[in-house]
Design a protein around this motif. Structure first.
Motif, PDB file in Angstrom:
ATOM      1  N   GLU A 140       3.627  -1.687   5.542  1.00  7.98           N
ATOM      2  CA  GLU A 140       2.519  -2.623   5.234  1.00  7.98           C
ATOM      3  C   GLU A 140       1.335  -2.409   5.906  1.00  7.98           C
ATOM      4  OE1 GLU A 140       3.087  -7.675   6.078  1.00  7.98           O
ATOM      5  OE2 GLU A 140       3.685  -6.185   7.510  1.00  7.98           O
ATOM      6  N   ALA A 141       1.063  -1.732   6.730  1.00 10.09           N
ATOM      7  CA  ALA A 141      -0.223  -1.748   7.447  1.00 10.09           C
ATOM      8  C   ALA A 141      -1.044  -0.699   6.512  1.00 10.09           C
ATOM      9  CB  ALA A 141      -0.154  -1.379   8.868  1.00 10.09           C
ATOM     10  N   LEU A 142      -0.248   0.401   5.933  1.00 10.15           N
ATOM     11  CA  LEU A 142      -0.886   1.486   5.324  1.00 10.15           C
ATOM     12  C   LEU A 142      -1.337   0.952   3.993  1.00 10.15           C
ATOM     13  CD1 LEU A 142       1.565   4.359   6.298  1.00 10.15           C
ATOM     14  CD2 LEU A 142      -0.782   4.346   6.753  1.00 10.15           C
ATOM     15  N   LEU A 143      -0.531   0.212   3.337  1.00 13.65           N
ATOM     16  CA  LEU A 143      -0.784  -0.557   2.118  1.00 13.65           C
ATOM     17  C   LEU A 143      -1.852  -1.412   1.894  1.00 13.65           C
ATOM     18  CD1 LEU A 143       3.058  -0.936   0.887  1.00 13.65           C
ATOM     19  CD2 LEU A 143       1.145   0.530  -0.424  1.00 13.65           C
ATOM     20  N   PHE A 144      -2.016  -2.193   3.009  1.00 18.71           N
ATOM     21  CA  PHE A 144      -3.215  -3.168   3.228  1.00 18.71           C
ATOM     22  C   PHE A 144      -4.377  -2.433   3.481  1.00 18.71           C
ATOM     23  CE2 PHE A 144      -0.728  -7.168   3.958  1.00 18.71           C
ATOM     24  CZ  PHE A 144      -1.143  -7.816   3.194  1.00 18.71           C
ATOM     25  N   ALA A 145      -4.386  -1.375   4.121  1.00 16.20           N
ATOM     26  CA  ALA A 145      -5.551  -0.514   4.435  1.00 16.20           C
ATOM     27  C   ALA A 145      -6.124   0.378   3.277  1.00 16.20           C
ATOM     28  CB  ALA A 145      -5.437   0.255   5.739  1.00 16.20           C
ATOM     29  N   SER A 146      -5.049   0.968   2.525  1.00 17.46           N
ATOM     30  CA  SER A 146      -5.665   1.840   1.408  1.00 17.46           C
ATOM     31  C   SER A 146      -6.325   1.243   0.166  1.00 17.46           C
ATOM     32  CB  SER A 146      -4.204   1.992   0.813  1.00 17.46           C
ATOM     33  OG  SER A 146      -4.617   3.195  -0.092  1.00 17.46           O
TER      34      SER A 146
ATOM     35  N   THR B 165      -6.702   2.396  -2.686  1.00 19.20           N
ATOM     36  CA  THR B 165      -6.113   2.959  -3.997  1.00 19.20           C
ATOM     37  C   THR B 165      -4.652   3.063  -3.841  1.00 19.20           C
ATOM     38  OG1 THR B 165      -5.886   5.397  -3.186  1.00 19.20           O
ATOM     39  CG2 THR B 165      -8.165   4.436  -4.307  1.00 19.20           C
ATOM     40  N   PRO B 166      -3.755   2.686  -4.813  1.00 18.78           N
ATOM     41  CA  PRO B 166      -2.319   2.758  -4.884  1.00 18.78           C
ATOM     42  C   PRO B 166      -1.683   4.019  -3.724  1.00 18.78           C
ATOM     43  CG  PRO B 166      -3.257   2.196  -6.933  1.00 18.78           C
ATOM     44  CD  PRO B 166      -4.493   2.673  -6.278  1.00 18.78           C
ATOM     45  N   LEU B 167      -0.808   3.692  -3.035  1.00 16.25           N
ATOM     46  CA  LEU B 167       0.041   4.760  -2.253  1.00 16.25           C
ATOM     47  C   LEU B 167       1.075   5.203  -2.958  1.00 16.25           C
ATOM     48  CD1 LEU B 167      -0.533   3.806   1.402  1.00 16.25           C
ATOM     49  CD2 LEU B 167      -1.821   5.362   0.468  1.00 16.25           C
ATOM     50  N   LYS B 168       1.360   6.471  -3.140  1.00 17.53           N
ATOM     51  CA  LYS B 168       2.412   7.014  -3.576  1.00 17.53           C
ATOM     52  C   LYS B 168       3.751   6.949  -2.689  1.00 17.53           C
ATOM     53  CE  LYS B 168       0.021  10.072  -7.130  1.00 17.53           C
ATOM     54  NZ  LYS B 168       0.458   8.980  -8.146  1.00 17.53           N
ATOM     55  N   LEU B 169       4.765   6.915  -2.981  1.00 17.55           N
ATOM     56  CA  LEU B 169       5.980   6.973  -2.356  1.00 17.55           C
ATOM     57  C   LEU B 169       6.004   8.235  -1.251  1.00 17.55           C
ATOM     58  CD1 LEU B 169       9.060   5.503  -3.913  1.00 17.55           C
ATOM     59  CD2 LEU B 169       7.951   4.722  -2.011  1.00 17.55           C
ATOM     60  N   ASP B 170       5.908   9.448  -2.070  1.00 16.13           N
ATOM     61  CA  ASP B 170       5.853  10.603  -1.207  1.00 16.13           C
ATOM     62  C   ASP B 170       4.868  10.512   0.084  1.00 16.13           C
ATOM     63  OD1 ASP B 170       7.722  11.360  -2.724  1.00 16.13           O
ATOM     64  OD2 ASP B 170       6.535  12.700  -3.738  1.00 16.13           O
TER      65      ASP B 170
ATOM     66  N   ALA C  51       0.278  -0.944  -4.584  1.00 14.95           N
ATOM     67  CA  ALA C  51      -0.667  -1.646  -3.959  1.00 14.95           C
ATOM     68  C   ALA C  51      -0.661  -2.903  -4.054  1.00 14.95           C
ATOM     69  CB  ALA C  51      -2.036  -1.018  -4.865  1.00 14.95           C
ATOM     70  N   PHE C  52      -1.448  -3.491  -2.982  1.00 14.77           N
ATOM     71  CA  PHE C  52      -1.465  -5.143  -2.843  1.00 14.77           C
ATOM     72  C   PHE C  52      -2.436  -5.517  -3.847  1.00 14.77           C
ATOM     73  CE2 PHE C  52       0.698  -4.614   1.325  1.00 14.77           C
ATOM     74  CZ  PHE C  52       1.679  -5.542   1.172  1.00 14.77           C
ATOM     75  N   ARG C  53      -2.126  -6.559  -4.651  1.00 10.06           N
ATOM     76  CA  ARG C  53      -3.113  -7.262  -5.400  1.00 10.06           C
ATOM     77  C   ARG C  53      -2.899  -8.424  -5.610  1.00 10.06           C
ATOM     78  NH1 ARG C  53      -4.932  -3.157  -5.294  1.00 10.06           N
ATOM     79  NH2 ARG C  53      -5.581  -1.499  -6.824  1.00 10.06           N
TER      80      ARG C  53
ATOM     81  N   ARG D 197       2.335  -4.301  -5.859  1.00  6.18           N
ATOM     82  CA  ARG D 197       2.893  -3.966  -7.540  1.00  6.18           C
ATOM     83  C   ARG D 197       2.673  -2.498  -7.771  1.00  6.18           C
ATOM     84  NH1 ARG D 197      -1.727  -6.781 -10.802  1.00  6.18           N
ATOM     85  NH2 ARG D 197      -0.622  -5.443 -12.403  1.00  6.18           N
ATOM     86  N   PRO D 198       3.438  -1.998  -8.418  1.00  5.86           N
ATOM     87  CA  PRO D 198       3.662  -0.565  -8.720  1.00  5.86           C
ATOM     88  C   PRO D 198       2.363  -0.300  -9.639  1.00  5.86           C
ATOM     89  CG  PRO D 198       5.304  -1.601 -10.115  1.00  5.86           C
ATOM     90  CD  PRO D 198       4.778  -2.551  -9.152  1.00  5.86           C
TER      91      PRO D 198
END
Length: 232
Positions: free
Chosen positions: A29-35, A37-42, A80-82, A73-74
């Motif tokens: 959750e923290a990484l996705l909020f801070a990114s 750009t969209p983060l890939k699963l890997d 990424a969070f939108r 959302r994918p």
């Protein structure tokens, strides 16, 4: 423990495994909020504890945020969070004016998206009219189109393809999420200039060069050597 930690959808129910999963959810959750750009699963998995299924963690977050003001959302092959679609109007006043493309630029962008890798000459053949260099420059500047390589043909023209930013901007996860020809014509995208007999191939944005492409050896070389630009 937060509500997010307690709602362990698809996670271990008790014990140390549940605590590890809860920690993984918080990290993701923290990484996705801070990114930005969209983060890939890997890439996400590299920051999670060993043995944790990154897809299960993301699925948990998707479910948790499905009814919130922001949704996970994918997008562009990652997540990424939108802002939730029904609340987007609240932020419109604070957003910069969207980039507006000319009709010619929209047509060129659509051709590149569906026919990539494609050269400028091939774009012009499909459209039936000349394409100003400035049109391609605008798409490159927007970050939606990139230079891929050089075609193994006389003049070694540059080939164009789309970027992850293109997918992100238009809310697409993968390039094959693009609409079909009937949907494009329904919004008049290229309807007047693209031939009625045009068949749209299955789009493919594989970053690897094709057999008929060579790597770019000089980014500052003319896009089409010896071919003067038509007037804008």
């Amino acid at each position: 423990m937060s509500d997010l930690d307690q709602q362990q959808v698809g996670s271990p129910e008790t014990g140390e495994d549940a605590e590890t999963f809860g920690l993984s959810v918080r990290i993701a959750e923290a990484l996705l909020f801070a990114s930005a750009t969209p983060l890939k699963l890997d890439d996400l998995a590299k920051s999670l504890p060993a043995g944790i299924d990154a897809q299960a963690v993301v699925d948990h977050l998707v479910d948790h945020y499905s009814t919130r003001g922001v949704n996970l959302r994918p997008l562009a092959g990652g997540y990424a969070f939108r802002t939730s679609a029904d609340l987007g109007y609240l932020l419109q006043a604070d957003q910069p004016a969207p980039r507006r493309l000319s009709r010619a630029a929209l047509e060129v962008l659509a051709i590149i998206a569906y026919h990539q890798p494609v050269t400028r000459a091939e774009i012009e053949e499909i459209r039936g009219v000349s394409t100003a260099k400035g049109t391609l420059d605008n798409l490159l500047e927007a970050g939606w189109v990139r230079l891929r390589g050089r075609r193994r043909s006389p003049g070694r023209p540059v080939t164009f393809g789309t970027t992850p930013n293109f997918l992100d901007h238009f809310g697409l996860d993968r390039i094959d999420d693009l609409p079909g020809l009937e949907e494009l014509q329904g919004v008049n995208l290229g309807k007047t200039r693209i031939s009625r007999d045009l068949s749209i191939p299955l789009p493919d944005d594989d970053p690897d060069l094709r057999e008929d492409e060579d790597p770019l050896d000089d980014l500052f070389a003319p896009l089409d050597p010896g071919d003067p630009d038509p007037p804008a």
